[in-house]
Write a protein that holds these residues in place. Structure first.
Motif: not given
Length: 340
Positions: A5-26
Motif C-alpha cells: 500500500l502506498d498513500v501519496e498526498n492524501l487530501q480529504v475535505s468536508f463541505h459544511t455550512y461553515a465552509g470547507e473543512v480540510k480534515a486530511v492535508r497531504g
C-alpha cells in the motif's frame, strides 16, 4: 519487504455550512506485507478519515471530497480510480476494517454467525452451509468459547469484548491482505484491551496480514507496532520506528503524547501531563506549523511558515522548526529521557 500500500498526498475535505473543512492535508505513508503501522493522534486529527478514505467509505462526492492529486495505490492500482463493483470486491476481501464501536457496527437483527457467513458467501462463493461451518471456525479462532452455540446468538447476547472478537472474525474471514483496526480497544477494560491486542498480533502472525492500527494511545502500540506515524491537524508531523519514537521523540506534540501516558512509577496522587489549548480550526488552517499555538517552544517562524521534513535517521522524519540548524537547542523533556 513487499510493499502492498502506498498513500501519496492524501487530501480529504468536508463541505459544511461553515465552509470547507480540510480534515486530511497531504498525508503520505506506505505499508509493507505483514507489518503493523500505528497512526496516532488525538481525536479530530484525521486518523479515522484517513483509514476510511483507503476503503472509500466516506460519503463522496458530498459532503466528503478526496482531492484529485491524492493517490492510494494498492497492489499497483489506484483505489481512487476504482468503480463501485471493484470497490465491493476490494472491501472485506483484500482490505478489511474493524470499526470503533462493535455494537453499532454489528447488525442487531442477524445472528453473529450469519454476519460472518455473509462475507464468505459474497467473496469466497461458499454456500450457506459451508459459510456457517467456516464462521464457527472463525469464532473459535478468535477465542470465543462454545463457538457453535455462539454463532447462532445475536450481538446483544455478547459482552463488549466478545463483540469486538466477533468483529475481528468478520474482518479476517476472507483472509485480507490489510486489516485496518480503528480504535479496537475503545470502551474495553484494560484486561480485555490487552487480550484484543494480543489476539490481533497472533492472528497477524498466522495469516500474514498487514495491520494499520488507529489509536490515540501510544501505550497501546508500544508492544504491537513496527512503525508509528503521529498525526496532528490532518498532517503527519513525525514518523519512525517504534524504537525511534519512544527512545528519541523529536516533535513537541509527540513529547506531549508520551508524557500523558501513565507510567509504572506514577503514584496515585501524581497529576498526569495535560496539553493546554485546542487544535486549530481546519476551515482556516494556519499558514505555519499547526501545533504552534499550543507549543511552549514556539518561535516566530513557526507562525509564518510550515516546517520542512527533517531526517533524524534514515527511518525517522519530523516536521518541526526546532530541528533547523539555526534554531535554539531544546532538550527532550526530563520525564522522557531514555532510561527513566
Amino acid at each position: 519487504m513487499e510493499r502492498i500500500l502506498d498513500v501519496e498526498n492524501l487530501q480529504v475535505s468536508f463541505h459544511t455550512y461553515a465552509g470547507e473543512v480540510k480534515a486530511v492535508r497531504g498525508v503520505d505513508f506506505h505499508l509493507d506485507k505483514g507489518e503493523t503501522l500505528a497512526i496516532v493522534g488525538e481525536s479530530g486529527c484525521g486518523k479515522t478519515v484517513t483509514s476510511k478514505a483507503i476503503m472509500r467509505l466516506l460519503p463522496e462526492p458530498m459532503p466528503a471530497e478526496i482531492k484529485k492529486d491524492s493517490k492510494i495505490i494498492f497492489d499497483g492500482k489506484n483505489i481512487l480510480d476504482m468503480n463501485e463493483k471493484e470497490l465491493r470486491k476490494l472491501r472485506g476481501s483484500d482490505i478489511s476494517m474493524i470499526f470503533q464501536d462493535p455494537m453499532t457496527s454489528l447488525n442487531p437483527t442477524m445472528t453473529v454467525g450469519k454476519q460472518i457467513a455473509e462475507s464468505l458467501i459474497i467473496h469466497r462463493g461458499m454456500n450457506k452451509a459451508e459459510a456457517m461451518k467456516e464462521a464457527i471456525k472463525m469464532l473459535d479462532l478468535v477465542n470465543i468459547p462454545n463457538a457453535d452455540k455462539r454463532a447462532h446468538q445475536y450481538p446483544h447476547e455478547f459482552s463488549g469484548g466478545m463483540r469486538q472478537r466477533a468483529m475481528i472474525a468478520i474482518a479476517l474471514a476472507c483472509n485480507p491482505k490489510i486489516l485496518i483496526a480503528d480504535e479496537p480497544t475503545t470502551a474495553l477494560d484494560v484486561t480485555i484491551q490487552a487480550q484484543i491486542m494480543d489476539l490481533i498480533g497472533d492472528l497477524q502472525k498466522k495469516l500474514g496480514t498487514a495491520v494499520i492500527l488507529i489509536t490515540h494511545d501510544l501505550g497501546v502500540v508500544a508492544d504491537t507496532a513496527d512503525r508509528i506515524q503521529v498525526m496532528y491537524a490532518g498532517q503527519v508531523i513525525e514518523r519512525g520506528t517504534v524504537e525511534e519514537i519512544f527512545a528519541n521523540p523529536q516533535h513537541p506534540y509527540t513529547w506531549a503524547l508520551l508524557q500523558s501516558v501513565p507510567r509504572l512509577e506514577t503514584k496515585n496522587k501524581d497529576t498526569l501531563y495535560a496539553l493546554n489549548g485546542t487544535p486549530p480550526d481546519l476551515v482556516k488552517p494556519p499558514v505555519g506549523c499547526p501545533f504552534a499555538a499550543r507549543c511552549e517552544y514556539c518561535m516566530q517562524i513557526c507562525l509564518e511558515e510550515m516546517p520542512e521534513v527533517t531526517n533524524v535517521e534514515s527511518d525517522h522524519q519530523v516536521l518541526c522548526w526546532l530541528k533547523h540548524p539555526m534554531a535554539p537547542k531544546v532538550e527532550v523533556p526530563e520525564a522522557l529521557r531514555r532510561g527513566e
